[in-house]
Scaffold this motif. Structure first.
Motif, PDB file in Angstrom:
ATOM      1  N   ASN A   1      43.737  31.612  47.941  1.00 48.44           N
ATOM      2  CA  ASN A   1      44.319  32.086  49.367  1.00 48.44           C
ATOM      3  C   ASN A   1      45.702  31.307  49.398  1.00 48.44           C
ATOM      4  OD1 ASN A   1      43.611  33.014  52.176  1.00 48.44           O
ATOM      5  ND2 ASN A   1      44.045  30.756  52.731  1.00 48.44           N
ATOM      6  N   LEU A   2      46.505  31.488  50.447  1.00 44.65           N
ATOM      7  CA  LEU A   2      47.890  31.011  50.424  1.00 44.65           C
ATOM      8  C   LEU A   2      47.619  29.551  50.459  1.00 44.65           C
ATOM      9  CD1 LEU A   2      50.877  32.074  50.449  1.00 44.65           C
ATOM     10  CD2 LEU A   2      50.743  32.156  52.835  1.00 44.65           C
ATOM     11  N   GLU A   3      46.779  28.908  51.415  1.00 40.81           N
ATOM     12  CA  GLU A   3      46.463  27.508  51.371  1.00 40.81           C
ATOM     13  C   GLU A   3      45.009  27.381  51.652  1.00 40.81           C
ATOM     14  OE1 GLU A   3      48.695  28.507  54.362  1.00 40.81           O
ATOM     15  OE2 GLU A   3      46.695  28.910  55.414  1.00 40.81           O
TER      16      GLU A   3
ATOM     17  N   TRP B   1      34.503  44.936  66.946  1.00 39.77           N
ATOM     18  CA  TRP B   1      35.291  43.976  67.763  1.00 39.77           C
ATOM     19  C   TRP B   1      34.370  42.498  68.038  1.00 39.77           C
ATOM     20  CZ3 TRP B   1      36.003  48.619  71.611  1.00 39.77           C
ATOM     21  CH2 TRP B   1      37.245  49.258  71.296  1.00 39.77           C
ATOM     22  N   PHE B   2      35.205  41.599  68.414  1.00 34.47           N
ATOM     23  CA  PHE B   2      34.308  40.370  68.587  1.00 34.47           C
ATOM     24  C   PHE B   2      33.340  40.787  69.502  1.00 34.47           C
ATOM     25  CE2 PHE B   2      37.032  37.237  66.473  1.00 34.47           C
ATOM     26  CZ  PHE B   2      38.016  37.649  66.309  1.00 34.47           C
ATOM     27  N   GLY B   3      32.037  39.971  69.508  1.00 31.72           N
ATOM     28  CA  GLY B   3      30.813  40.322  69.999  1.00 31.72           C
ATOM     29  C   GLY B   3      30.041  41.366  69.266  1.00 31.72           C
TER      30      GLY B   3
ATOM     31  N   LEU C   1      48.963  38.569  64.293  1.00 28.81           N
ATOM     32  CA  LEU C   1      48.987  39.432  65.509  1.00 28.81           C
ATOM     33  C   LEU C   1      48.258  38.876  66.745  1.00 28.81           C
ATOM     34  CD1 LEU C   1      47.519  42.517  63.303  1.00 28.81           C
ATOM     35  CD2 LEU C   1      49.530  42.377  64.759  1.00 28.81           C
ATOM     36  N   TRP C   2      47.340  38.071  66.480  1.00 28.91           N
ATOM     37  CA  TRP C   2      46.799  37.224  67.656  1.00 28.91           C
ATOM     38  C   TRP C   2      47.741  36.225  68.592  1.00 28.91           C
ATOM     39  CZ3 TRP C   2      44.267  41.146  68.031  1.00 28.91           C
ATOM     40  CH2 TRP C   2      43.219  41.299  67.200  1.00 28.91           C
ATOM     41  N   GLY C   3      49.060  36.171  67.823  1.00 26.13           N
ATOM     42  CA  GLY C   3      49.864  35.594  68.497  1.00 26.13           C
ATOM     43  C   GLY C   3      50.583  36.411  69.490  1.00 26.13           C
TER      44      GLY C   3
ATOM     45  N   ALA D   1      50.657  42.545  59.266  1.00 24.68           N
ATOM     46  CA  ALA D   1      50.468  41.068  59.451  1.00 24.68           C
ATOM     47  C   ALA D   1      49.030  40.632  59.422  1.00 24.68           C
ATOM     48  CB  ALA D   1      51.140  40.835  60.907  1.00 24.68           C
ATOM     49  N   THR D   2      48.914  39.285  59.264  1.00 26.87           N
ATOM     50  CA  THR D   2      47.726  38.560  59.230  1.00 26.87           C
ATOM     51  C   THR D   2      47.356  38.463  60.630  1.00 26.87           C
ATOM     52  OG1 THR D   2      48.817  36.394  59.166  1.00 26.87           O
ATOM     53  CG2 THR D   2      47.983  37.397  57.186  1.00 26.87           C
ATOM     54  N   PHE D   3      46.050  38.071  61.099  1.00 26.67           N
ATOM     55  CA  PHE D   3      45.816  37.824  62.313  1.00 26.67           C
ATOM     56  C   PHE D   3      46.126  36.417  63.133  1.00 26.67           C
ATOM     57  CE2 PHE D   3      43.523  41.458  63.226  1.00 26.67           C
ATOM     58  CZ  PHE D   3      43.111  41.965  61.897  1.00 26.67           C
TER      59      PHE D   3
ATOM     60  N   ARG E   1      49.129  41.107  53.396  1.00 22.39           N
ATOM     61  CA  ARG E   1      50.138  40.469  54.019  1.00 22.39           C
ATOM     62  C   ARG E   1      51.320  40.985  53.460  1.00 22.39           C
ATOM     63  NH1 ARG E   1      53.372  40.246  56.200  1.00 22.39           N
ATOM     64  NH2 ARG E   1      54.794  38.987  57.259  1.00 22.39           N
ATOM     65  N   GLU E   2      51.418  40.809  52.010  1.00 27.93           N
ATOM     66  CA  GLU E   2      52.587  41.358  51.047  1.00 27.93           C
ATOM     67  C   GLU E   2      52.795  42.871  51.064  1.00 27.93           C
ATOM     68  OE1 GLU E   2      50.929  38.114  48.373  1.00 27.93           O
ATOM     69  OE2 GLU E   2      52.806  38.445  47.632  1.00 27.93           O
ATOM     70  N   SER E   3      51.856  43.492  51.488  1.00 29.30           N
ATOM     71  CA  SER E   3      51.930  44.958  51.864  1.00 29.30           C
ATOM     72  C   SER E   3      52.669  45.255  53.199  1.00 29.30           C
ATOM     73  CB  SER E   3      50.731  45.815  51.618  1.00 29.30           C
ATOM     74  OG  SER E   3      50.313  45.525  50.394  1.00 29.30           O
TER      75      SER E   3
HETATM   76  N1  APR Z   1      48.635  35.656  50.169  1.00 27.17           N
HETATM   77  C1  APR Z   1      47.064  35.025  50.105  1.00 27.17           C
HETATM   78  N2  APR Z   1      46.558  34.769  51.368  1.00 27.17           N
HETATM   79  C2  APR Z   1      47.554  34.764  52.338  1.00 27.17           C
HETATM   80  C3  APR Z   1      48.968  35.298  52.152  1.00 27.17           C
HETATM   81  C4  APR Z   1      49.304  35.868  50.966  1.00 27.17           C
HETATM   82  N3  APR Z   1      50.600  36.283  50.689  1.00 27.17           N
HETATM   83  N4  APR Z   1      49.563  35.367  53.511  1.00 27.17           N
HETATM   84  C5  APR Z   1      48.473  34.721  54.464  1.00 27.17           C
HETATM   85  N5  APR Z   1      47.387  34.394  53.606  1.00 27.17           N
HETATM   86  C6  APR Z   1      46.114  33.770  54.091  1.00 27.17           C
HETATM   87  C7  APR Z   1      46.410  33.009  55.319  1.00 27.17           C
HETATM   88  O1  APR Z   1      46.575  31.363  54.753  1.00 27.17           O
HETATM   89  C8  APR Z   1      45.034  33.073  56.164  1.00 27.17           C
HETATM   90  O2  APR Z   1      44.107  31.800  55.436  1.00 27.17           O
HETATM   91  O3  APR Z   1      45.491  34.905  54.605  1.00 27.17           O
HETATM   92  C9  APR Z   1      44.440  34.290  55.730  1.00 27.17           C
HETATM   93  C10 APR Z   1      44.673  35.261  56.854  1.00 27.17           C
HETATM   94  O4  APR Z   1      43.716  34.921  58.078  1.00 27.17           O
HETATM   95  P1  APR Z   1      43.493  35.905  59.192  1.00 27.17           P
HETATM   96  O5  APR Z   1      44.841  36.155  59.861  1.00 27.17           O
HETATM   97  O6  APR Z   1      42.303  34.737  60.080  1.00 27.17           O
HETATM   98  O7  APR Z   1      42.830  36.932  58.922  1.00 27.17           O
HETATM   99  P2  APR Z   1      40.991  37.038  58.228  1.00 27.17           P
HETATM  100  O8  APR Z   1      40.583  35.917  57.634  1.00 27.17           O
HETATM  101  O9  APR Z   1      40.846  38.461  57.541  1.00 27.17           O
HETATM  102  O10 APR Z   1      40.575  37.301  59.764  1.00 27.17           O
HETATM  103  C11 APR Z   1      39.108  37.551  59.785  1.00 27.17           C
HETATM  104  O11 APR Z   1      39.369  37.923  62.160  1.00 27.17           O
HETATM  105  O12 APR Z   1      40.498  38.709  64.057  1.00 27.17           O
HETATM  106  C12 APR Z   1      39.388  38.846  63.212  1.00 27.17           C
HETATM  107  O13 APR Z   1      38.539  41.069  62.607  1.00 27.17           O
HETATM  108  C13 APR Z   1      39.588  40.309  62.438  1.00 27.17           C
HETATM  109  O14 APR Z   1      38.909  40.757  60.151  1.00 27.17           O
HETATM  110  C14 APR Z   1      39.633  39.937  60.827  1.00 27.17           C
HETATM  111  C15 APR Z   1      39.047  38.573  61.116  1.00 27.17           C
END
Ligand code: APR
Length: 245
Positions: A199-201, A148-150, A25-27, A17-19, A12-14
């Protein structure tokens, strides 16, 4: 052996976007359209456009490894025991930070896969229905080498063997919502391993872990890696390889 599972949060800090969660991304795009075989069959160009946009930026160097990726590379070379790094991420930031052994269980954005000959190949260009497989020559048979899912994640046999033999399981930057990865911590604990979440939370499966460190990965991961390397130093001041667990 230390088993490390990373998710989108470590990148994320690079700038990737997270999912899920804020700005996820999924939003912005529907999972059904770009991350399922059915969505790809229905409209391959829409799915290609999604991955092409991200791949173009990754190839152009828009994202750089951050301190968390770099710390894991230091852990791999300094831990004195095997570090089994599994990532759910399809970016190449672990490799670019210097990690030598990275298992991409959900595939890799900079690879393509041919549905005709089943070959996989490095791929940095845009993909489309016009793309031709360099291995078998088929046109229109290439897809992103992304799970992908599935679909079955990659190399699950190796992952399950590592979960059976690790002494410490560490999850970094993952929401704990997508299986089978979300079940790895419990599997490791059943075998007597310690389980730590960075994790962040607290994630959806935070209760499974015996320890959680919360904050941004670029701060928490380097601190945890330095603590781990210092502990190893104090356990084995002369260096050397840790005895088998
Ligand atoms: N530092 C640490 N953790 C973070 C940061 C950060 N800067 N920013 C976000 N996070 C945490 C969020 O709190 C969240 O719990 O990273 C997590 C990201 O969660 P997701 O977006 O669900 O990503 P991920 O868990 O990798 O998803 C798993 O889902 O959609 C599929 O294939 C896709 O590999 C992906 C899988």
């Amino acid at each position: 052996m230390i088993f490390i599972l990373t998710g989108a949060g470590i990148s994320r800090e690079s700038g990737i976007a997270t999912f899920r969660g804020a700005g996820g991304l999924w939003g912005k795009v529907r999972v059904e359209d770009v991350a399922t075989p059915e969505g790809f069959a229905r409209d391959p160009e829409r799915a290609h456009a999604f991955y092409n946009a991200l791949r173009r930026r990754l190839v152009a160097g828009a994202f750089a490894p951050n301190a968390a990726h770099q710390a894991l590379a230091r852990l791999e070379s300094g831990a004195g025991e095997p570090v089994f790094l599994v990532t759910q991420n399809i970016d190449d930031l672990h490799e670019r930070a210097g990690s030598a052994s990275v298992l991409h269980m959900h595939g890799e954005l900079r690879k393509a896969r041919c549905r005709n000959c089943r070959g996989t190949m490095l791929w940095d260009e845009d993909l489309s229905r016009a793309s031709r497989c360099p291995l078998c020559g088929a046109a229109g048979s290439l897809r992103p080498h992304v799970v992908w899912f599935g679909e079955m994640p990659l190399r699950l046999g190796e992952i399950e063997a590592a979960l059976r033999s690790c002494r410490q399981f560490v999850a970094i930057g993952t929401s704990g919502t997508v299986y089978p990865a979300a079940g790895f911590a419990a599997a490791a604990r059943e075998r007597g391993a310690g389980a730590l979440e960075l994790n962040l939370e607290p994630s959806a499966n935070a209760a499974v872990f015996d320890r959680g460190i919360y904050g941004r990965a670029s701060e928490t991961v380097p601190r945890w890696v330095e603590e781990t390397l210092k502990n190893r130093q104090s356990r084995f001041p002369a260096g050397g390889i840790l005895p088998p667990d």
